[in-house]
Design a protein around this motif. Structure first.
Motif, PDB file in Angstrom:
ATOM      1  N   PRO A   1      -6.809  -1.591   7.620  1.00  0.00           N
ATOM      2  CA  PRO A   1      -6.265  -0.948   8.808  1.00  0.00           C
ATOM      3  C   PRO A   1      -7.282  -0.916   9.946  1.00  0.00           C
ATOM      4  O   PRO A   1      -8.488  -1.106   9.729  1.00  0.00           O
ATOM      5  CB  PRO A   1      -5.967   0.465   8.320  1.00  0.00           C
TER       6      PRO A   1
ATOM      7  N   LEU B   1      -8.026   4.300   9.915  1.00  0.00           N
ATOM      8  CA  LEU B   1      -8.874   4.667   8.777  1.00  0.00           C
ATOM      9  C   LEU B   1      -9.653   5.943   9.070  1.00  0.00           C
ATOM     10  O   LEU B   1      -9.807   6.806   8.195  1.00  0.00           O
ATOM     11  CB  LEU B   1      -9.827   3.516   8.457  1.00  0.00           C
TER      12      LEU B   1
ATOM     13  N   ALA C   1      -3.102   8.282   0.116  1.00  0.00           N
ATOM     14  CA  ALA C   1      -3.378   7.493   1.314  1.00  0.00           C
ATOM     15  C   ALA C   1      -4.819   7.011   1.344  1.00  0.00           C
ATOM     16  O   ALA C   1      -5.104   5.865   1.744  1.00  0.00           O
ATOM     17  CB  ALA C   1      -3.066   8.323   2.556  1.00  0.00           C
ATOM     18  N   ARG C   2      -5.753   7.867   0.916  1.00  0.00           N
ATOM     19  CA  ARG C   2      -7.176   7.489   0.932  1.00  0.00           C
ATOM     20  C   ARG C   2      -7.470   6.383  -0.077  1.00  0.00           C
ATOM     21  O   ARG C   2      -8.320   5.512   0.173  1.00  0.00           O
ATOM     22  CB  ARG C   2      -8.021   8.727   0.606  1.00  0.00           C
TER      23      ARG C   2
ATOM     24  N   ILE D   1      -7.296   8.955   8.692  1.00  0.00           N
ATOM     25  CA  ILE D   1      -7.039   9.281   7.287  1.00  0.00           C
ATOM     26  C   ILE D   1      -8.240   9.997   6.675  1.00  0.00           C
ATOM     27  O   ILE D   1      -8.092  10.999   5.954  1.00  0.00           O
ATOM     28  CB  ILE D   1      -6.696   8.000   6.499  1.00  0.00           C
ATOM     29  N   LYS D   2      -9.450   9.490   6.958  1.00  0.00           N
ATOM     30  CA  LYS D   2     -10.654  10.145   6.428  1.00  0.00           C
ATOM     31  C   LYS D   2     -10.809  11.561   6.981  1.00  0.00           C
ATOM     32  O   LYS D   2     -11.195  12.488   6.264  1.00  0.00           O
ATOM     33  CB  LYS D   2     -11.893   9.309   6.765  1.00  0.00           C
TER      34      LYS D   2
ATOM     35  N   SER E   1       0.827  -1.211   0.000  1.00  0.00           N
ATOM     36  CA  SER E   1       0.000   0.000   0.000  1.00  0.00           C
ATOM     37  C   SER E   1       0.858   1.256   0.000  1.00  0.00           C
ATOM     38  O   SER E   1       0.570   2.225  -0.719  1.00  0.00           O
ATOM     39  CB  SER E   1      -0.925  -0.009   1.207  1.00  0.00           C
TER      40      SER E   1
ATOM     41  N   ALA F   1      -5.797   3.050   1.477  1.00  0.00           N
ATOM     42  CA  ALA F   1      -5.991   2.746   2.895  1.00  0.00           C
ATOM     43  C   ALA F   1      -6.760   1.449   3.115  1.00  0.00           C
ATOM     44  O   ALA F   1      -6.467   0.678   4.037  1.00  0.00           O
ATOM     45  CB  ALA F   1      -6.710   3.908   3.575  1.00  0.00           C
TER      46      ALA F   1
END
Length: 381
Positions: free
Chosen positions: A95, A100, A86-87, A103-104, A34, A90
């Protein structure tokens, strides 16, 4: 305590750290893939941004639509590209919920402000493209104010969107901003009225700087269009200042855009003018107008005055400049007088005729029709 048992008494940070550690130990290969894919996506986005900027944005600041798009893409931030990558990757490594969610959360914040930046560049670019023909101090000042207003508005909207996505109740905030905006608008009503009138003049262009316009009974040349008022120089020399809002409320005639201007002369001829001469007057006026290099429109009798037969002559002056228009009218008047004098055509002026009546109402001559010659004898005496 057995490692397989839950840890209810540990702080949240410790729980999160143990969860992340366990996730890394179990999914290290998916995480590595990833990360590699995310780095590739990030550098791919950088290449796209650099290519678009190189091909669409010229060294000289232009206003073509492709350059607006190029500058908009060039304003893409590194943080946005990192979080996009990253989105996208992810979910591949499965994860923990906390990772998660983080990141969001970061992606929502950065994306909202990135969209605001893009929207600002597009709006400012389209405005500059619309006003590309006008380059003066007023436009520079107006663009500074427009950029500030657009930036503040878009970033406030972005902040409200972020707070709303985070679960914050923004109803009260929006209502407060609305009430504050109304209060500011009412307090500075006159200033904003003239400001938006200036923007209307700049964008709608009813007239431009340097043009000659007529409003009310004033004919003047526009010297400067300000954010509060417009400064004009009247044809008689006076310096006039009028607020932009008040100026736009008037009927404005722009003389600069005229391909030609109409001249109308009213000529009065005496009633004793012979009929054949009256019939020739329109043709004579046409010859005079064409000899002065003017465009003849029409001529003819328009009314019976108290002391004259009134003719109207309409001609068009091809040069709209005020001085040439005035001198063309002067030359035409001199040519008409010279031609009428040569033709024996008389201009009328106010006259009165007195008639004498006898007691019975019949008209009589005011003087004897025949005076007998005096005899020599009487003359000698």
């Amino acid at each position: 305590m057995n490692a397989a048992q839950p840890l209810p008494n540990l702080p949240n940070v410790s729980v999160t750290w143990h969860a992340v550690s366990g996730w890394i130990e179990v999914h290290w290969l998916q995480i590595a893939i990833s990360v590699a894919v995310g780095v590739a996506i990030y550098f791919g986005l950088r290449v796209v941004r650099r290519t678009v900027r190189k091909r669409l944005v010229s060294p000289v600041h232009g206003t073509q639509f492709k350059e607006v798009i190029g500058r908009t893409v060039a304003r893409t931030t590194h943080s946005f590209m990192i979080l996009v990558a990253a989105r996208l990757v992810a979910g591949y490594a499965d994860p923990p919920v906390m990772v998660l969610t983080t990141i969001k959360f970061l992606f929502t914040i950065v994306a909202a402000f990135q969209v605001a930046i893009w929207a600002r560049e597009i709006i400012i670019g389209l405005i500059e493209r619309r006003t590309n023909a006008d380059r003066h101090d007023t436009l520079a000042n107006a663009m500074g104010i427009i950029r500030l207003l657009v930036t503040v508005t878009l970033f406030i909207i972005a902040a409200i969107v972020v707070l709303d996505n985070l679960g914050v109740n923004v109803t009260g905030l929006v209502a407060g901003l609305g009430i504050g905006g109304i209060a500011i608008g009412l307090a500075a009503q006159g200033i904003f009225s003239d400001l938006f009138a200036a923007l209307s003049i700049i964008f709608d262009r009813p007239f431009r700087q340097g043009e000659v316009i007529t409003y009310d009974q004033t004919t003047a040349r526009v010297e400067r269009i300000g954010l509060k008022s417009t400064r004009l120089r009247a044809m008689s020399g006076e310096h006039k200042v009028i607020s932009n809002a008040q100026l736009l409320q008037k009927e404005i005639t722009s003389l600069q855009t005229l391909a030609q201007r109409r001249v109308t002369f009213t000529l009065g001829l005496i009633y004793q003018t012979p009929m054949e001469v009256l019939e020739r007057v329109p043709a004579i006026l046409k010859e005079v107008a064409e000899s002065c290099r003017l465009t003849f429109v029409n001529a003819g009798i328009t009314g019976f005055g108290a002391s004259s037969l009134n003719f109207d002559l309409n001609v068009d002056v091809p040069d709209p400049d005020t001085h040439d228009y005035f001198m063309s009218r002067h030359r035409l008047a001199l040519a008409i007088v010279a031609r009428f004098n040569a033709e024996g055509i008389e201009f009328a002026y106010p006259t009165q005729t007195t008639l004498t009546a006898a007691p019975d109402g019949t008209l009589i001559m005011p003087y004897p029709e025949f005076l007998p010659a005096s005899s020599p004898g009487k003359a000698k005496s």
